[in-house]
Design an enzyme around this catalytic site. Structure first.
Site, PDB file in Angstrom:
ATOM      1  CG  ASP A 166      -2.184   0.845   0.978  1.00  0.00           C
ATOM      2  OD1 ASP A 166      -2.052   2.067   0.759  1.00  0.00           O
ATOM      3  OD2 ASP A 166      -3.287   0.285   0.995  1.00  0.00           O
ATOM      4  CE  LYS A 192     -11.159   0.360  -3.670  1.00  0.00           C
ATOM      5  NZ  LYS A 192      -9.819   0.678  -3.144  1.00  0.00           N
ATOM      6  CB  SER A 242     -14.028  -4.524 -11.078  1.00  0.00           C
ATOM      7  OG  SER A 242     -14.421  -3.455 -11.930  1.00  0.00           O
ATOM      8  CE  LYS A 282     -19.841   4.419  -6.701  1.00  0.00           C
ATOM      9  NZ  LYS A 282     -20.214   3.221  -5.941  1.00  0.00           N
ATOM     10  N   GLY A 293     -19.489  -0.244   5.948  1.00  0.00           N
ATOM     11  CA  GLY A 293     -18.410  -0.042   6.907  1.00  0.00           C
ATOM     12  C   GLY A 293     -17.071   0.295   6.303  1.00  0.00           C
ATOM     13  CB  VAL A 308     -23.080   6.591   2.611  1.00  0.00           C
ATOM     14  CG1 VAL A 308     -24.028   5.424   2.911  1.00  0.00           C
ATOM     15  CG2 VAL A 308     -23.758   7.907   2.892  1.00  0.00           C
TER      16      VAL A 308
END
Length: 644
Positions: free
Chosen positions: A330, A382, A421, A424, A464, A469
């Protein structure tokens, strides 16, 4: 020696002396108490047996002395003269029984060496031992009983009921009763599966869910514990909605599904506050863990985006399947630090790597060093509105990063490459979705030309996650509101993070290369309904305690997400929650690389975002976007560009 040191040494000596005196006096106290108990037990045994002895007998002083001495030695052997009086436990009572039993048997052996013993002496010894257990045990536990029953502080307890009367509910009830620190008083249990009227640890079972709702309505219940892990989410949501209508402040705790528990017995520590995941989303999916394990066991696995919500859960699930090596990669060093700490001391070591998937040289070095056999590619930008403001960054990571690691996976002969993926990517209206659709195209193109098997897995939102949201709504509730919903009709598919990750791994293990798998996300959920449910779960009322405001769609957002393109169909697979999309290819591998190079050349040379969007649309014809103007990095105006 200084005065302070002298004082300290004096204090230590006095402390050791007082500790020794306390131990000594406590031992003498228990010794005297046990001796008196044994004497009383002997007198009672003698008086009980005398009428049946057939002749008058004198009190057996010698035999009583031998029994008393033997039992005291037995109690000493079991360290009962070092036990505390206030906190005598069940284990201590077992040790008392063992000490008395062994002491009694020993006394018979000693007595037989001095005089002949008959049935009377044997019966006398047995009766003394039994009575001594009652007397000595009662003496030892007396202080604890006094404090707990007479002098214990009257603490306030929550009026509690339990929904679930089978093994899970029984274990939790037993744990509550056993642990005095829990301030709960369980008054009733409800379960349709158990006959009404039965009693469980002294608590009555009073019926099923309908009886429970009526009971809560008529009684001062403060807390409900749902100990029914397999109860359907939809039905549980209905129960909670009913209860919250007349008792919005009721505390609700839940025992989660067993897939999220350890192998330890169920206990109160597994209970947690109910969350939105417990009432929304799909029912727990069935996973073929043997197939997944076979694809991971003994292999070197790399997870890109290993610090993110999906990536970190991929690391956790892979770690359970015993890979030979597990690399978490990461660009965010803080999240990697947390992952590394989480796995310290565990059987599977997680190797952290701070790097960007868009850095070709660094990724080449890492793949050459670790030689991964399986790569889970979860690294991506994202956040939809943020990527609308910075489309070049989405292209760098989502497109360039995928192309970089995909090409290196082929170069270093990685066996399987599974890309995470998104829904969206279907008929995208934003840069993020369009770049993920290009990433799917990259995987399909590389699969046709190299031996590495490329698989993409497309799914919707996860409950989560950091981009979800839900955390935003919770933060707004904590601040006292209002909650901001973009549109009353907006719907999204939702799934819990562990379920989504397990399905990604399941699809990855099934894929033979070139597939785009689509996860069955269940029914879409209205964001407005989710906001109201979250408010109720915080023991508040929508539009009374917390207002809900409509903020309007943000750049790149649409009301409904789709999991398949309009021109696509699906094929069933052996797993009922996983489908294979029939994807139409637009370009050959060479043509796709030329288009991607053209995009990179464009924003390196010009940086015109609308030109970048137009070129992105040439790769993804279903992408619709708006011409944008920005001031200080913020979108200030737009014009819709329709789908071709």
């Amino acid at each position: 020696m200084s005065q302070k040191k002298v004082d300290l040494e004096t204090y230590k000596d006095e402390y050791r002396y007082s500790k020794y005196i306390n131990r000594f006096t406590r031992g003498i106290f228990f010794l005297l108490g046990d001796s008196v108990s044994l004497l009383l037990a002997s007198i009672i045994a003698f008086l009980t047996l005398s009428p049946f002895s057939g002749a008058e007998r004198p009190f057996p002083i010698l035999h009583t002395s031998i029994i008393t001495a033997s039992i005291i030695v037995g109690l000493t052997a079991f360290r009962m003269y070092k036990a505390t009086w206030r906190y005598v436990s069940l284990r201590d009572l077992v040790r008392i029984i063992c000490g008395i039993t062994i002491g009694g048997l020993g006394s018979l052996g000693i007595a037989s060496a001095f005089f002949t013993i008959g049935n009377f002496e044997i019966a006398f010894t047995v009766l003394v031992a039994i009575t001594a257990i009652l007397f000595i045990g009662g003496f030892r536990i007396s202080k604890r009983m006094y404090f707990e029953l007479v002098d214990s502080p009257k603490k306030e307890t929550k009026y509690t009921v339990i929904f679930g009367g089978k093994s899970e509910g029984e274990q939790i009830l037993r744990d509550i009763i056993k642990n005095e620190q829990w301030n709960f008083s369980v008054h009733a249990i409800f379960d349709d599966r158990v006959m009404s009227g039965l009693s469980l640890h002294g608590v009555k079972i009073l019926g099923g869910k309908d009886e429970m709702i009526e009971y809560i309505k008529k009684n001062p219940v403060e807390q409900l514990i749902v100990a029914f892990p397999e109860y359907p989410k939809k039905n549980l949501k209905g129960i909670i909605d009913q209860i919250k209508e007349f008792k919005p402040d009721l505390i609700i705790k839940i025992l989660p599904s067993f897939h999220s528990l350890t192998d330890d017995p169920v206990g109160f520590e597994h209970i947690r506050d109910i969350s939105i995941e417990d009432v929304l989303g799909r029912e727990p999916v069935k996973i073929d863990m043997d197939t997944i394990k076979a694809s991971i066991d003994g292999k070197t696995v790399m997870v890109t985006g290993g610090g993110g919500s999906i990536g970190s859960e991929l690391v956790r699930q892979c770690a359970n399947l015993r890979p030979s090596m597990l690399i978490a990669l990461d660009v965010d060093e803080t999240e990697l630090f947390h992952i590394e700490n989480e796995f310290k001391g565990r059987e599977t070591e997680v190797i952290p790597c701070v790097a960007s998937v868009a850095d070709y040289q660094k990724m080449n070095q890492l793949l050459a060093r670790y030689k991964p056999q399986v790569i889970f590619h979860a690294a991506a930008y994202k956040h939809v509105p943020m990527m609308e403001s910075f489309p070049e960054e989405a292209i760098k990571v989502n497109v360039g990063g995928t192309q970089t690691i995909a090409s290196l996976a082929c170069k270093h002969q990685v066996e399987k490459f599974i890309m995470v993926s998104t829904d969206k990517a279907v008929n995208p209206t934003n840069v993020m979705g369009a770049t993920k659709r290009v990433a799917e195209e990259i995987c399909m193109a590389y699969n046709e030309n190299f031996t590495t098997k490329f698989v993409s897995v497309r799914f919707g939102n996860v409950l989560g996650s950091r981009g979800s949201v839900v955390p935003l709504f919770i933060e707004q509730i904590k601040r006292g509101g209002p909650i901001t919903v973009t549109d009353p009709e907006m719907k999204r598919y939702f799934m819990t993070i562990p379920e989504a990750v397990l399905l990604v791994m399941q699809a990855g293990s099934m894929g033979s290369g070139g597939e785009v798998f689509v996860l069955d996300m269940g029914e879409p959920v209205k964001i407005m309904d989710m906001a109201k449910d979250l408010i109720r779960l915080h023991n508040l009322e929508p539009d009374k305690d917390i207002e809900i405001e409509i903020s309007g769609l943000r750049p790149g957002e649409k009301l409904y997400e789709e999991l398949l393109n309009a021109e696509e169909g699906v094929m069933d697979t052996e797993h009922k929650e996983i489908f294979k999309a029939i994807c139409s290819r637009q370009f050959t591998h060479e043509e796709l690389e030329e288009k991607i190079d053209e995009i990179f050349d464009l924003f390196i040379e010009e940086g015109n975002e609308n030109s970048i969007r137009r070129l992105l649309k040439s790769i993804v014809p279903t992408y619709s976007y708006k011409d944008v103007r920005k001031t200080n990095g913020k979108i200030t105006g737009s014009k819709q560009i329709l789908v071709d």
